[in-house]
Design an enzyme around this catalytic site. Structure first.
Site: not given
Lengths: 648, 648
Positions: B141, B191-193, B270, B322, B338, B340, B418
């Site tokens: 992250h 980035d993985g996210h 995700h 998720e 979620e 978010c 988050c």
């Protein structure tokens, strides 16, 4: 119990036994020896244990000093060998096989060599973590494995007369008795997974030695006595991590250690553990006349049967912890319903019959046996389900990780190999579930063609049940005193008639049994049950089954499969007034009674419509719905399946 | 976009903003500083990360050398501070607060001190694992946090003129540009996210510097280019374990790295990551005129909207990962949805409007905003949902671990914090979602009372929507050229009328907008939507919603709650022909339109019946069913809730 002996002669059960003898036992032997190239599947996405091979026999060789290497597999890997040996024992009792006996004698020898001088035996701890012996009982399965070993050794001695097996058993049981107990200096704790209590009670029943029953009783009573015992235990070693092949920490209900067992009211935690615990509790309660334990057994039984059991006899509503959840929580597509749990429920039911002559116990035994237990095995005897869902859409199991445990076809073998060997030992010993001797009554619990030989009475039961409901008993009473035979009247059966020596007999239903007094000599008793398709409805509190119906015929719950009904089974609805017809299909699924009825199918009007429309986009068309017995599902490739259908 | 500026004047949205300013921002500040005694709940039973405190500000102090200690929390703990700062920025823009500005200036200073000389900034790696910088991008992250920091710094500079914030932003962005890219010697990885891409595009939009857009484009294009990149990366350090506060390994779809982004067709993995990725993709596609990226955005959008989105605008059908699962798989009680993820869907929708003027984007934006996003916050502004279910039975969340993520009342704070700060920044910047300027059109996407000031046009929008559907626009065109205003015609609205300067105007629906040509000077446009209760039906392939109906009024999806309808909501059924009435209840839930309609309730005939009966044990009684807006559920204590009801 007296010196009773039963031999199944029913062709369909003999076929199952032959499958076990010719397919499962050799197959499992090859697996245990890593002599077979099979695809071992993970139970589910989050299963953390490597499962590429079994290594179970090799573990014993290493522990015995006959081979070099490391332990591989779960901490309870040994129990796969024990369950195999137990199935072999029952199979030999049924059909002698000298080669198999020689092979199994060798396994007993090997187990003997792996046993430590003090009687302890467990290949994981012997090879890998000797310093942690009995220090992680919450996850170690040491006594769990010991229980399975006792069961196997007793069965094997019984079947073959092998005496070495009993030497090992005594040495192990005595070692445990010296190690555990209320006395100062002994360990005050039970295994995180109940099972040793069952093995010890079996040892008590064959030897009459009170210390074994007492130790079983102790293991039960110490459970939940101090919920912190496992925490304390962990402090006595380095306290770090979980064992290799162990089970990650769980809430205390998982192990039924949240309360002393005789204060428990509900079925909590890991379902297999709970029913194994109850099996031993019921045995101890009946044997030691412990009213408080018996009462707890009855309370937990009521909770399962009235509030936590699937119509298929499946138990365990959640995959996480393979556990019970809460009353009336019976989701059809995310549940666990492990094959082993239903097998354990059968054990529990059988023991309850020794506490109370009540047909409900045998009803549940039959429900679990004919549905979830048999569903655990493919018709070829070589593929197995752990998880027995009531609703399956194959892609959901593949693409929704919360359903990854739900397989739509039976895998060859699974990383944690508990269910197939458990099924093998149940099927090979099914004889022992048909009759019970309770307080001078011989109870007929299951309708399976068989010969029963007791001290005073022999019974030839003839039937093709559940194909039909006609059962004929030839009863020979060898004594002068009248014999009392209790023939179970299934709870699902509305109409039944009886004959005694050709004469119509009035049937009184005494808590689920028809008691027939049989005078000296040979007599014929006929019990004719009406078997017809029936509709079943769930309690209103089961939200998953609202407005739905399930269909059964005799002891078999039925289901619909995509192979017969096309896709989108959720669009099917059974007409509330439609007649359900029965047709025997000898060539289908090894021969089944297929049920059919009129219903409807929802179809989309606009097949290109989006996700949400402000008018219903469905039309109803008539549809013939075909049902097959639940336990035969998943034998025609990957497809949808459903037990509960909407009813209109 | 030109120099446009919007100011919300709607009292209900101002109330939300006030809640953020007076409650959330100070509350979150206290949390970030561990200055508050709150109960931090785990998101779910299997959440493995300690969550007893936030420690986020302390992490910065340690990284800056101002304090001693260890890093605590998730690897992405820094982003909580950034999201707080971003919300503060928008709040200051709305309502000036000198004290808050002084506090936030201090935070910018602290961030600056924690930034490394080369521009890198991440407290976890600086404090705990400096040797692993950029070596575990799949879970680290680092760039995700950098993206949030860029967004915060830009917003803060915009609101306050603080120049240090832009110094930090440039230094960070330049550092990333020097470190990542296609050139040899640079790191070839994302980035993985996803998130940094959004921050870089914002930096591009405020500076016009092409390198930032190019870097965002690179991060998108390198994604999925080599699915093994993370595996290779792991080999460059010791390769052991996951990071403290990291994320356990997941299938590659989780990170949307299974395919190059412009070849992806479906929403996978995700959910938050996917919509963040799409937000950046749509921005890059519109900005760099990348047709291939735009086409991928449209394909993924269609997949979400046509097959993978809940009626509430929730996305993410499974808690495990998720994540998205498969088409039409929309379970109502085990889903994730979620907060978010719906916020991210709003971001994505907003960007899509720059690619294509189509009201569907604003429809979905509105759906997600008025339902799942607002549901994320309690009416008191101090309690938050992560997970927004469509069906809740409180005890199931407590006793079935597969539903442990489903809370029935909003907790104060969650271990992974988050959602609340994400909601805070959305609410404080809601102004920016009401209007878009696209190809010389000013689009009115949301009906929120507000003042819009553009270079050429000002708009005063007056409305109490969604209480009523009457919206009046005072438009002033300051130029000689005719201005073109596109007023969104919501997809849910069947009847609407328009007036221009008091005269009836014919409305042409052009892809969801009514385009009004406004000559020079001041003019009045009235748009009157019929807002009435509506019934909605799911696509036939959604098995969970078969035979069910959902009710909406305007943009709000409605639900039934136990507080109004008693327990066992699964027993309720709405009559298909019943009229649904609307009544304004000013005192209820801060003022809501309550809907009521005739239906039926199933009751048990024999309340002591067991689990399965061979006759239906239910009777139907008439029942008045009361609905409240979905986003207001869970504000009256723990109780059952349901969106989809049976319809008869």
């Amino acid at each position: 119990m007296g010196n009773m002996k039963t031999k199944v002669t029913d062709p369909s059960w003999k076929r199952y036994k032959e499958l076990v003898r010719k397919e499962m036992i050799p197959y499992q032997w090859a697996v245990l020896n890593d002599n077979i190239d099979i695809k071992i599947e993970k139970e589910r996405d989050d299963a953390s244990i490597p499962s590429e091979k079994s290594h179970a026999i090799e573990n014993f060789k290493i522990a015995a000093g006959l081979s070099k290497g490391e332990h591989y597999g779960w901490v309870f890997q040994d129990s796969d060998v024990y369950k195999w040996l137990e199935a072999v024992a029952y199979s030999l009792e049924d059909t002698w096989d000298e080669d198999l006996k020689t092979l199994a004698d060798g396994v007993v020898d090997l187990i003997g060599k792996a046993q430590q001088p003090d009687g302890y035996i467990n290949t994981y701890f012997t090879i890998k973590e000797p310093a942690k012996r009995y220090k992680r009982l919450v996850e170690s399965h040491e006594l769990y494995c010991a229980g399975h070993l006792l069961e196997a050794l007793i069965a094997y001695n019984n079947a073959t007369g092998n005496t070495k097996s009993m030497d090992i058993a005594y040495k192990l049981a005595n070692h445990m008795d010296e190690t555990f107990g209320p006395e100062e200096g002994k360990l005050h704790c039970a295994d995180g997974h109940e099972e040793v209590e069952i093995g010890l009670m079996k040892l008590y029943h064959v030897t009459g030695e009170a210390r074994y029953a007492k130790l079983a009783d102790y293991f039960l009573k110490v459970r939940g006595d101090s919920p912190k015992v496992y925490e304390e235990q962990r402090k006595t070693d380095d306290g770090k991590g979980i064992l290799g092949g162990g089970i990650s920490p769980k809430p205390i209900k998982y192990n039924q250690t949240h309360l002393p067992v005789d204060m428990q009211d509900t079925a909590e935690g890991h379902a297999v553990r709970l029913v194994y615990m109850c099996t031993a509790m019921a045995d101890v309660a009946a044997t030691l006349k412990d009213e408080k334990l018996a009462a707890a057994c009855k309370r937990i039984w009521r909770n399962i049967v009235d509030k936590r059991m699937y119509i298929t006899g499946g138990i365990g509503s959640t995959v996480q912890g393979e556990a019970f959840t809460l009353d009336y929580d019976l989701p059809n597509d995310t549940m666990y319903c492990e094959t082993c749990a239903s097998i354990g429920l059968i054990f529990f039911a059988k023991q309850m019959l020794n506490i109370e002559r009540n047909g409900e116990y045998a009803d549940v035994m039959e429900r679990a046996l004919y549905n979830t237990a048999l569903s655990g095995m493919a018709l070829d005897g070589k593929h197995f389900f752990y998880v027995n869902p009531l609703e399956v859409v194959p892609n959901k199991g593949k693409l929704d990780p919360t359903k990854s445990h739900v397989k739509s076809v039976r895998p060859e073998w699974l990383g944690c190999a508990c269910c197939p060997p458990n099924l093998a030992r149940l099927i090979t010993s099914i004889d022992d579930y048909i009759y019970s001797e309770v307080e001078d009554n011989i109870l007929v619990n299951l309708f399976i063609k068989s010969e029963f030989t007791g001290d005073k009475v022999t019974i030839y039961q003839d039937s093709d049940y559940p194909k039909s409901g006609l059962v004929t008993f030839k009863v020979t009473n060898k004594e002068e005193k009248t014999a009392r035979i209790g023939i179970r009247i299934p709870g699902w059966c509305d109409n039944y008639t009886g004959k005694f020596d050709g004469e119509d007999a009035g049937i009184t239903n005494e808590k689920g049994y028809w008691y027939v007094n049989v005078p000296t000599g040979e007599h014929e008793v006929v019990f004719a049950m009406e078997i017809k398709p029936k509709r079943w409805y769930s309690n209103i509190n089961v939200s998953e089954d609202t407005r739905k119906v399930a269909v059964s015929r005799g002891p078999q719950v039925y289901c619909v499969e995509e192979a017969d009904n096309g896709r989108n089974l959720h669009c099917l609805s059974l007409n509330s007034d439609s007649e359900i017809t029965t047709e025997w299909k000898g060539e289908l699924l090894n021969g089944v009674n297929v049920l059919e009825a009129e219903g409807t199918r929802l179809l989309a009007i606009d097949t290109k419509a989006g996700l949400y429309t402000d008018k219903p986009n469905v039309t109803k068309v008539p549809a013939k719905i075909r049902f097959i017995p639940y336990h035969t599902w998943g034998n025609r490739g990957e497809n949808e399946m459903r037990v509960w259908l909407f009813e209109d």
